[in-house]
Design an enzyme around this catalytic site. Sequence first.
Site, PDB file in Angstrom:
ATOM      1  N   HIS A 193       0.800  -1.065   0.015  1.00 15.23           N
ATOM      2  CA  HIS A 193       0.105  -0.109  -0.032  1.00 15.23           C
ATOM      3  C   HIS A 193       0.912   1.440   0.002  1.00 15.23           C
ATOM      4  CE1 HIS A 193      -2.999  -2.906   1.283  1.00 15.23           C
ATOM      5  NE2 HIS A 193      -3.793  -1.922   1.258  1.00 15.23           N
ATOM      6  N   ARG A 299     -26.552   5.435  -0.617  1.00 15.63           N
ATOM      7  CA  ARG A 299     -27.237   4.405   0.560  1.00 15.63           C
ATOM      8  C   ARG A 299     -28.455   5.144   1.083  1.00 15.63           C
ATOM      9  NH1 ARG A 299     -21.085   3.696   1.667  1.00 15.63           N
ATOM     10  NH2 ARG A 299     -20.570   1.482   1.615  1.00 15.63           N
ATOM     11  N   ARG A 336     -29.688   2.981  -4.205  1.00 17.70           N
ATOM     12  CA  ARG A 336     -29.753   1.693  -3.633  1.00 17.70           C
ATOM     13  C   ARG A 336     -31.026   1.675  -2.817  1.00 17.70           C
ATOM     14  NH1 ARG A 336     -25.343  -1.023   0.120  1.00 17.70           N
ATOM     15  NH2 ARG A 336     -26.183   0.372   1.587  1.00 17.70           N
ATOM     16  N   GLU A 428     -23.186  -9.231  -3.090  1.00 16.23           N
ATOM     17  CA  GLU A 428     -22.537  -9.042  -1.750  1.00 16.23           C
ATOM     18  C   GLU A 428     -22.603 -10.247  -1.097  1.00 16.23           C
ATOM     19  OE1 GLU A 428     -24.122  -5.092  -0.145  1.00 16.23           O
ATOM     20  OE2 GLU A 428     -25.760  -5.968  -1.099  1.00 16.23           O
ATOM     21  N   ASN A 451     -17.439  -5.195   0.616  1.00 11.00           N
ATOM     22  CA  ASN A 451     -17.745  -5.274   1.912  1.00 11.00           C
ATOM     23  C   ASN A 451     -18.311  -6.240   2.512  1.00 11.00           C
ATOM     24  OD1 ASN A 451     -16.450  -2.561   1.705  1.00 11.00           O
ATOM     25  ND2 ASN A 451     -18.326  -1.396   2.111  1.00 11.00           N
ATOM     26  N   ASP A 452     -19.667  -6.575   2.097  1.00 13.66           N
ATOM     27  CA  ASP A 452     -20.217  -7.700   2.493  1.00 13.66           C
ATOM     28  C   ASP A 452     -19.895  -9.032   2.052  1.00 13.66           C
ATOM     29  OD1 ASP A 452     -22.079  -6.902   4.486  1.00 13.66           O
ATOM     30  OD2 ASP A 452     -23.187  -5.685   3.126  1.00 13.66           O
ATOM     31  N   ARG A 462     -16.855  -8.175  10.546  1.00 13.89           N
ATOM     32  CA  ARG A 462     -15.814  -7.009  10.494  1.00 13.89           C
ATOM     33  C   ARG A 462     -16.085  -6.360  11.863  1.00 13.89           C
ATOM     34  NH1 ARG A 462     -14.663  -2.956   6.061  1.00 13.89           N
ATOM     35  NH2 ARG A 462     -17.033  -2.854   5.868  1.00 13.89           N
ATOM     36  N   CYS A 499     -18.114  -1.308  -5.663  1.00 11.75           N
ATOM     37  CA  CYS A 499     -18.371  -0.084  -4.991  1.00 11.75           C
ATOM     38  C   CYS A 499     -18.232  -0.473  -3.286  1.00 11.75           C
ATOM     39  CB  CYS A 499     -19.808   0.337  -4.911  1.00 11.75           C
ATOM     40  SG  CYS A 499     -20.988  -0.823  -4.235  1.00 11.75           S
TER      41      CYS A 499
HETATM   42  C1  PEP Z   1     -20.887  -3.420   0.145  1.00 10.80           C
HETATM   43  O1  PEP Z   1     -21.067  -4.429   0.988  1.00 10.80           O
HETATM   44  O2  PEP Z   1     -19.615  -3.364  -0.313  1.00 10.80           O
HETATM   45  C2  PEP Z   1     -21.498  -2.224   0.079  1.00 10.80           C
HETATM   46  C3  PEP Z   1     -20.786  -1.147  -0.735  1.00 10.80           C
HETATM   47  O3  PEP Z   1     -22.528  -1.792   0.937  1.00 10.80           O
HETATM   48  P1  PEP Z   1     -22.367  -1.302   2.457  1.00 10.80           P
HETATM   49  O4  PEP Z   1     -21.080  -1.050   2.689  1.00 10.80           O
HETATM   50  O5  PEP Z   1     -23.399  -0.422   2.386  1.00 10.80           O
HETATM   51  O6  PEP Z   1     -22.954  -2.667   3.032  1.00 10.80           O
HETATM   52 MG    MG Z   2     -23.263  -3.932   1.535  1.00  9.57          MG
END
Ligand code: PEP
Ligand code: MG
Length: 578
Positions: A193, A299, A336, A428, A451-452, A462, A499
């Site tokens: 990084h 969101r 969304r 996700e 993320n999910d 997490r 995303c």
């Molecule tokens: C994800 O899950 O990557 C996402 C962008 O949605 P959120 O972070 O809102 O769960």
């Molecule tokens: Mg999500």
Amino acid sequence: MERLTGIGVSPGVAVGRAVVLAQPSAVFRFPVPEDRVEREVGAIELARDQSRQQLADIRSRLSAGPGRDLAPLFDAQLLMLEDPLLVGRAQQIVRAERVNAGWALHRAYEELRRLFHEMEDPYLRERETDVADVVGRLRMNLQHRGAGLRDWLKEVEGPSILVADELTASLAAQLDWTRIQGFTVDAGSRTYHTAILARSLGVPAVVGLHDLSGRVPAGTTVVLDGTTGEVVLGADGAELDTAQRRADRPRRRSSLASAARGPLVTVEGTPVRLDANIELVEDLPSLHESGAEGIGLYRSEFLLSGRTLDDATEELQYAAYRSVLEQVAPRRVTIRTFDLDESHLLGSRARSRSRARGGLRGLRLGLSYPDVLRTQLRALMRASAHGSLRIMFPFVTGVDEVRQARAMVAAVSAELGRPAVPVGAMIEVPAAALAADLLAREVDFLTIGTNDLIQYTLAVDRTDDRVSDLYEPLHPAILRLVRLVSRAARRHAVPVSLCGEMASDPAMVGLLIGLGLTEFSMTPTAIPLVRQVVGDLHVDDARRLARHALSLATAAEVEQYLFDALAASVSGPLRGPQ
Ligand code: PEP
Ligand code: MG
């Protein structure tokens, strides 16, 4: 003079005076010129005066009401403020070492903490939390002097070299890189990084310097060579002159604050789209500053913060969506539908912000409460007259859900006499990723929410810090799933974007492009840096990199490989092994 050798990760020679950053406290240590020493001492005194006043106010408010039992706690804090081992000691450090007030306070606090740890008496040991509280207050009052990290660096005279134990992308985004000539980082492994960061900023950097940030005095003259990895502390005379001549090449990129705009392409001309993730209408100014093409993820559930579902009427939602669409038009906005779980929806007292559960959530929840989803779809379809809207469903697990949702969208469009808008699904959960080819036939676009996807694939919550270090975006399973989705989308000619936070990470974006993605949506502040990385990227190299990364067995191996590839190309572009 002391010579050290680390690993050069970003070429060029830099000369400057050390500004030290020690985390996790994120307190900077920098030299203060002789004539400003008393000003720093005075700043600590002022912070003490303000803290004294605040604590006395809290105390008197408490004494007059039901919290009167707590008032003596604040007497103790008032006494600590006067303790010469805290404020007095910090002022002494400023004078003796000619360093900034924030750092001196940090040092005095660390010394005091050590004293507390040595205490036998458990009652006295517990007072440590009170000291922490007092120091937090002093720090807050000190910080109000300036607006943040960018301003702090203005206090430093002449060119500087940042000597950090670690440098994250989010911190780098807050610094003024026109004032920093180069940087060193203590950590030696997993520094991919950092290397990407330095290259993107166009500043020389050396990593792997062990404990340097802990022992270099602020203000020391540092010469660093990001090609050879050599670092010289306290250079002077002929050596300094030579370094300065070599450093004087105009090669610096603009500061991150000045975001580039316009179409973004890789070196070969492959277009890459960068959108912003937005939570609230109030975030829109940061979108405009960031140079984002549009909004890739709005969101919408944040509309419900501080409101009950009954308050979120069709009218209220329509006004919010319309406002976002109008402000961003003619650029595209992907909204969304509510990504909530049942406890949020019902306003239950047992509500939890954790979304790691596999209950009624996202689209599943919307289909179970069709009135809620229909109200939102009506508001969205009405608002679609005011801009370029795409509707996206969260937490999709299969085709049947998408078909039901699309039928509702079609019914609402017909009811309102509105033309169709593109409808997409978020990928996700592993089921959606594995069935991406089937989903691709049912939607107008796909968006990977890493993320999910990471937490469900790796079975890592997490928010549970006992397992959060197992949350590995570079885990082979994640790379495979991303490739699977990207291929399925391409085969069905359906646009796909990503995303999750992974997209915000300049270190990941090359790999993701190598895996076939060219659309990303991220936190607005991350966009300028990711833009620089993409603009310097050769897609062929990224593909080669991704191909090899996919053959590796662990996240650590992938990260090491990415780092080696980068280090090998220290004076050229990023290339995988041939
Ligand atoms: C994800 O899950 O990557 C996402 C962008 O949605 P959120 O972070 O809102 O769960
Ligand atoms: Mg999500």
